[in-house]
Design a protein around this motif. Structure first.
Motif, PDB file in Angstrom:
ATOM      1  N   UNK A  73       0.884  -1.164   0.000  1.00 15.66           N
ATOM      2  CA  UNK A  73       0.000   0.000   0.000  1.00 15.66           C
ATOM      3  C   UNK A  73       0.923   1.216   0.000  1.00 15.66           C
ATOM      4  N   UNK A  74       1.126   1.791  -1.170  1.00 13.79           N
ATOM      5  CA  UNK A  74       2.097   2.878  -1.279  1.00 13.79           C
ATOM      6  C   UNK A  74       1.655   4.132  -0.538  1.00 13.79           C
ATOM      7  N   UNK A  75       0.351   4.328  -0.431  1.00 14.80           N
ATOM      8  CA  UNK A  75      -0.145   5.496   0.289  1.00 14.80           C
ATOM      9  C   UNK A  75       0.221   5.422   1.771  1.00 14.80           C
ATOM     10  N   UNK A  76       0.250   4.201   2.305  1.00 16.31           N
ATOM     11  CA  UNK A  76       0.589   3.998   3.709  1.00 16.31           C
ATOM     12  C   UNK A  76       2.060   3.627   3.900  1.00 16.31           C
ATOM     13  N   UNK A  77       2.753   3.397   2.786  1.00 17.96           N
ATOM     14  CA  UNK A  77       4.149   2.943   2.841  1.00 17.96           C
ATOM     15  C   UNK A  77       4.274   1.638   3.631  1.00 17.96           C
ATOM     16  N   UNK A  78       3.370   0.717   3.329  1.00 15.70           N
ATOM     17  CA  UNK A  78       3.310  -0.575   4.001  1.00 15.70           C
ATOM     18  C   UNK A  78       3.405  -1.698   2.974  1.00 15.70           C
ATOM     19  N   UNK A  79       3.966  -2.813   3.378  1.00 20.88           N
ATOM     20  CA  UNK A  79       3.918  -4.024   2.572  1.00 20.88           C
ATOM     21  C   UNK A  79       3.350  -5.144   3.431  1.00 20.88           C
ATOM     22  N   UNK A  80       2.762  -6.136   2.757  1.00 21.38           N
ATOM     23  CA  UNK A  80       2.048  -7.198   3.456  1.00 21.38           C
ATOM     24  C   UNK A  80       2.390  -8.564   2.855  1.00 21.38           C
ATOM     25  N   UNK A  81       2.182  -9.584   3.671  1.00 23.50           N
ATOM     26  CA  UNK A  81       2.259 -10.957   3.195  1.00 23.50           C
ATOM     27  C   UNK A  81       1.054 -11.690   3.758  1.00 23.50           C
ATOM     28  N   UNK A  82       0.100 -11.997   2.898  1.00 27.11           N
ATOM     29  CA  UNK A  82      -1.069 -12.780   3.290  1.00 27.11           C
ATOM     30  C   UNK A  82      -0.711 -14.250   3.151  1.00 27.11           C
ATOM     31  N   UNK A  83      -0.849 -14.989   4.233  1.00 31.34           N
ATOM     32  CA  UNK A  83      -0.473 -16.395   4.242  1.00 31.34           C
ATOM     33  C   UNK A  83      -1.696 -17.236   4.568  1.00 31.34           C
TER      34      UNK A  83
END
Length: 126
Positions: A73-83
């Motif tokens: 999420x570039x707006x939040x400067x976050x990255x995620x890993x859905x497992x």
């Protein structure tokens, strides 16, 4: 100063789901190649999934393909890993990593990236 902070690790039963988050600061996430890596006890670090800022490619290790999804999420400067459909062999410390060079996603996961968080523990056990 580049900083990456992971969260979301937990104890989960086999077959369960978990979402890991990585908060990035000191740089703009969408300008960087990013990825998730893991290291289980007694094993070498493994590149789980990476996204290249250079060619836009995405890579998943065979062991997680179809079960894990990387996103940002570039707006939040976050990255995620859905497992999803977690297995005991997914137990490891998971790290988010990033670097400004736009290497391909597969190579990024093979070589590792310059900046890394301190990790979050995922334990899959009944």
């Amino acid at each position: 100063q580049v900083q990456l902070v992971e969260s979301g690790g937990a104890l989960v039963q086999p077959g369960g789901s978990l979402r890991l988050s990585c908060a990035a600061s000191g740089f703009t996430l969408d300008d960087y190649t990013i990825g998730w890596f893991r290291q289980a006890p007694g094993k070498e670090r493994e590149g789980v999934s990476c996204i290249s800022s250079g060619d836009g490619s995405t890579y998943y290790a065979d062991s997680v393909k179809g079960r894990f999804t990387i996103s940002s999420d570039n707006a939040k400067n976050m990255m995620y890993l859905q497992m999803n459909s977690l297995k005991p062999e997914d137990t490891a410390v998971y790290y988010c990593q990033a670097q400004p060079q736009g290497v391909g996603a597969r190579l990024a996961c093979l070589w590792g990236l310059d900046y890394s968080g301190k990790g979050t523990l995922v334990t899959v056990s009944s």
